[in-house]
Design a protein around this motif. Structure first.
Motif, PDB file in Angstrom:
ATOM      1  N   ILE A 194       3.503  -1.542   3.599  1.00 38.88           N
ATOM      2  CA  ILE A 194       3.728  -2.288   2.353  1.00 38.88           C
ATOM      3  C   ILE A 194       2.956  -3.601   2.327  1.00 38.88           C
ATOM      4  N   ASP A 195       2.504  -3.963   1.129  1.00 35.39           N
ATOM      5  CA  ASP A 195       1.890  -5.264   0.892  1.00 35.39           C
ATOM      6  C   ASP A 195       2.296  -5.721  -0.503  1.00 35.39           C
ATOM      7  N   VAL A 196       2.145  -6.997  -0.766  1.00 34.74           N
ATOM      8  CA  VAL A 196       2.516  -7.571  -2.062  1.00 34.74           C
ATOM      9  C   VAL A 196       1.379  -8.464  -2.539  1.00 34.74           C
ATOM     10  N   GLU A 197       1.053  -8.373  -3.824  1.00 37.87           N
ATOM     11  CA  GLU A 197       0.073  -9.268  -4.441  1.00 37.87           C
ATOM     12  C   GLU A 197       0.742 -10.044  -5.571  1.00 37.87           C
ATOM     13  N   GLY A 198       0.243 -11.240  -5.825  1.00 37.77           N
ATOM     14  CA  GLY A 198       0.819 -12.032  -6.901  1.00 37.77           C
ATOM     15  C   GLY A 198       0.019 -13.279  -7.184  1.00 37.77           C
ATOM     16  N   VAL A 199       0.504 -14.055  -8.105  1.00 33.79           N
ATOM     17  CA  VAL A 199      -0.101 -15.334  -8.461  1.00 33.79           C
ATOM     18  C   VAL A 199       0.600 -16.404  -7.641  1.00 33.79           C
ATOM     19  N   ASP A 200      -0.136 -17.050  -6.705  1.00 37.28           N
ATOM     20  CA  ASP A 200       0.463 -17.997  -5.770  1.00 37.28           C
ATOM     21  C   ASP A 200       1.695 -17.356  -5.136  1.00 37.28           C
ATOM     22  N   LEU A 201       1.486 -16.228  -4.450  1.00 41.09           N
ATOM     23  CA  LEU A 201       2.584 -15.422  -3.931  1.00 41.09           C
ATOM     24  C   LEU A 201       3.503 -16.252  -3.038  1.00 41.09           C
ATOM     25  N   SER A 202       4.662 -16.587  -3.596  1.00 42.20           N
ATOM     26  CA  SER A 202       5.624 -17.441  -2.902  1.00 42.20           C
ATOM     27  C   SER A 202       6.786 -17.679  -3.859  1.00 42.20           C
ATOM     28  N   ARG A 203       7.718 -18.507  -3.443  1.00 46.62           N
ATOM     29  CA  ARG A 203       8.833 -18.902  -4.316  1.00 46.62           C
ATOM     30  C   ARG A 203       8.345 -19.734  -5.496  1.00 46.62           C
ATOM     31  N   HIS A 204       7.152 -20.316  -5.369  1.00 46.43           N
ATOM     32  CA  HIS A 204       6.606 -21.157  -6.429  1.00 46.43           C
ATOM     33  C   HIS A 204       5.732 -20.380  -7.411  1.00 46.43           C
ATOM     34  N   GLY A 205       5.399 -19.135  -7.080  1.00 43.70           N
ATOM     35  CA  GLY A 205       4.519 -18.343  -7.928  1.00 43.70           C
ATOM     36  C   GLY A 205       5.223 -17.135  -8.507  1.00 43.70           C
ATOM     37  N   SER A 206       4.566 -15.982  -8.450  1.00 44.01           N
ATOM     38  CA  SER A 206       5.156 -14.769  -9.019  1.00 44.01           C
ATOM     39  C   SER A 206       4.643 -13.548  -8.271  1.00 44.01           C
ATOM     40  N   VAL A 207       5.363 -12.436  -8.434  1.00 44.95           N
ATOM     41  CA  VAL A 207       4.985 -11.159  -7.833  1.00 44.95           C
ATOM     42  C   VAL A 207       4.347 -10.288  -8.905  1.00 44.95           C
ATOM     43  N   SER A 208       3.191  -9.709  -8.610  1.00 45.43           N
ATOM     44  CA  SER A 208       2.478  -8.875  -9.578  1.00 45.43           C
ATOM     45  C   SER A 208       2.522  -7.394  -9.210  1.00 45.43           C
ATOM     46  N   ILE A 209       2.083  -7.076  -7.997  1.00 45.68           N
ATOM     47  CA  ILE A 209       1.957  -5.692  -7.559  1.00 45.68           C
ATOM     48  C   ILE A 209       2.600  -5.529  -6.187  1.00 45.68           C
ATOM     49  N   LEU A 210       3.367  -4.456  -6.028  1.00 46.07           N
ATOM     50  CA  LEU A 210       3.899  -4.067  -4.730  1.00 46.07           C
ATOM     51  C   LEU A 210       3.220  -2.765  -4.337  1.00 46.07           C
ATOM     52  N   GLN A 211       2.474  -2.794  -3.226  1.00 47.38           N
ATOM     53  CA  GLN A 211       1.755  -1.607  -2.776  1.00 47.38           C
ATOM     54  C   GLN A 211       2.534  -0.936  -1.653  1.00 47.38           C
ATOM     55  N   ILE A 212       2.707   0.385  -1.761  1.00 49.90           N
ATOM     56  CA  ILE A 212       3.381   1.150  -0.714  1.00 49.90           C
ATOM     57  C   ILE A 212       2.522   2.362  -0.371  1.00 49.90           C
ATOM     58  N   LEU A 213       2.065   2.425   0.873  1.00 45.57           N
ATOM     59  CA  LEU A 213       1.392   3.619   1.368  1.00 45.57           C
ATOM     60  C   LEU A 213       2.406   4.433   2.153  1.00 45.57           C
ATOM     61  N   THR A 214       2.459   5.740   1.883  1.00 44.91           N
ATOM     62  CA  THR A 214       3.419   6.602   2.555  1.00 44.91           C
ATOM     63  C   THR A 214       2.714   7.588   3.476  1.00 44.91           C
ATOM     64  N   LEU A 215       3.366   7.889   4.580  1.00 42.03           N
ATOM     65  CA  LEU A 215       2.924   8.932   5.492  1.00 42.03           C
ATOM     66  C   LEU A 215       3.935  10.081   5.431  1.00 42.03           C
ATOM     67  N   PRO A 216       3.500  11.320   5.664  1.00 39.94           N
ATOM     68  CA  PRO A 216       2.199  11.699   6.230  1.00 39.94           C
ATOM     69  C   PRO A 216       1.096  11.951   5.205  1.00 39.94           C
ATOM     70  N   ASP A 217       1.370  11.775   3.909  1.00 36.45           N
ATOM     71  CA  ASP A 217       0.371  12.154   2.899  1.00 36.45           C
ATOM     72  C   ASP A 217      -0.658  11.069   2.617  1.00 36.45           C
ATOM     73  N   SER A 218      -0.484   9.871   3.179  1.00 32.68           N
ATOM     74  CA  SER A 218      -1.403   8.743   2.950  1.00 32.68           C
ATOM     75  C   SER A 218      -1.605   8.478   1.463  1.00 32.68           C
ATOM     76  N   ARG A 219      -0.534   8.533   0.709  1.00 27.21           N
ATOM     77  CA  ARG A 219      -0.577   8.280  -0.728  1.00 27.21           C
ATOM     78  C   ARG A 219      -0.141   6.841  -0.994  1.00 27.21           C
ATOM     79  N   THR A 220      -0.856   6.169  -1.876  1.00 31.69           N
ATOM     80  CA  THR A 220      -0.553   4.776  -2.175  1.00 31.69           C
ATOM     81  C   THR A 220       0.032   4.641  -3.575  1.00 31.69           C
TER      82      THR A 220
END
Length: 253
Positions: free
Chosen positions: A40-66
């Motif tokens: 898992i990873d997270v992207e956002g604008v100033d990613l923190s309590r002071h910014g915002s969350v935009s995208i949550l990425q989840i890669l799963t195994l065993p299919d390597s699908r994101t």
């Protein structure tokens, strides 16, 4: 087809509706918990309590699908929408029985907890795993890009593609490269940003296997305990996720 074209084909698009989230939760609960299957990873604008969350990425195994979850659009619904069994993405993220792999969980945890009260559980922090597995100088923590270059062997073509995708993403979102983090909230999400988001998680399983093979059971247990402590630290009032202190060494590894 290039590695990155294939990566986009293996992506479930941008998940931005309640029915899609419900279906995803059902899929994720079907994965094995014997070893980590969620990266898992997270992207956002100033990613923190002071910014915002935009995208949550989840890669799963065993299919390597994101999966790219559109938190900017869904907001709390991304975490509170139940699947058929009544469980939610929050339940998965907070579960102490479902292992989840992050690279430096601190700011991701800060943002998820501050904005959506998500208290991450059963985290395996790859940055700590890399540090614990080192046999050379332990002066500073290492960032994800350096870990990929050093510990995720690639062909020349793969390395060129990885670097190109990384640079294209940086030019779109990094202010020091002329970009803006607001690009993560642009809809439709630019293809190059989708590629960057996919690339951010696609090397995590390879790094996990590499570092885990070099850790004793005792060291892995210490990494997991320090991962718990990182999550707890990110939730404190005094936590600051910016600055040189973020590269300081953890104790006890």
């Amino acid at each position: 087809m290039s590695q990155y074209g294939q990566a986009l084909q293996d992506t479930a698009g941008l998940i931005d509706s309640v029915p899609q989230i419900a279906a995803l939760v059902d899929d994720l609960y079907g994965l094995s918990t014997a070893r980590p299957a969620l990266f898992i990873d997270v992207e956002g604008v100033d990613l923190s309590r002071h910014g915002s969350v935009s995208i949550l990425q989840i890669l799963t195994l065993p299919d390597s699908r994101t999966y790219l979850i559109d938190v900017h659009i869904l907001q709390g619904k991304a975490f509170e929408t139940p699947g058929r069994n009544g469980r939610t993405l929050r339940d998965i993220l907070e579960s102490k029985c479902i292992p989840k792999v992050f690279f430096d969980v601190r700011n991701d945890s800060d943002a998820l907890y501050s904005h959506f009260n998500v208290n991450l559980g059963c985290v395996h922090d790859l940055q700590l795993m890399e540090f614990a597995s080192r046999t050379f100088s332990k002066r500073f923590l290492t960032g994800l890009s350096k870990c990929i270059e050093k510990d995720a062997p690639m062909s020349f073509a793969q390395r060129s593609g990885w670097k190109a995708t990384k640079q294209e993403g940086l030019h779109l979102f990094a202010p020091e490269h002329g970009g803006t983090y607001e690009v993560f909230n642009t809809r439709p999400l630019p293809t190059k940003i989708q590629q960057y988001c996919v690339q951010d998680v696609q090397f995590l399983p390879r790094l996990y296997n590499y570092y885990k093979a070099r850790l004793s059971e005792a060291k892995l247990a210490r990494v997991l305990q320090l991962s718990v402590e990182r999550v707890a630290l990110s939730q404190t009032v005094a936590y600051n996720g910016r600055g040189r202190h973020m590269a300081l060494l953890p104790t006890g590894l």
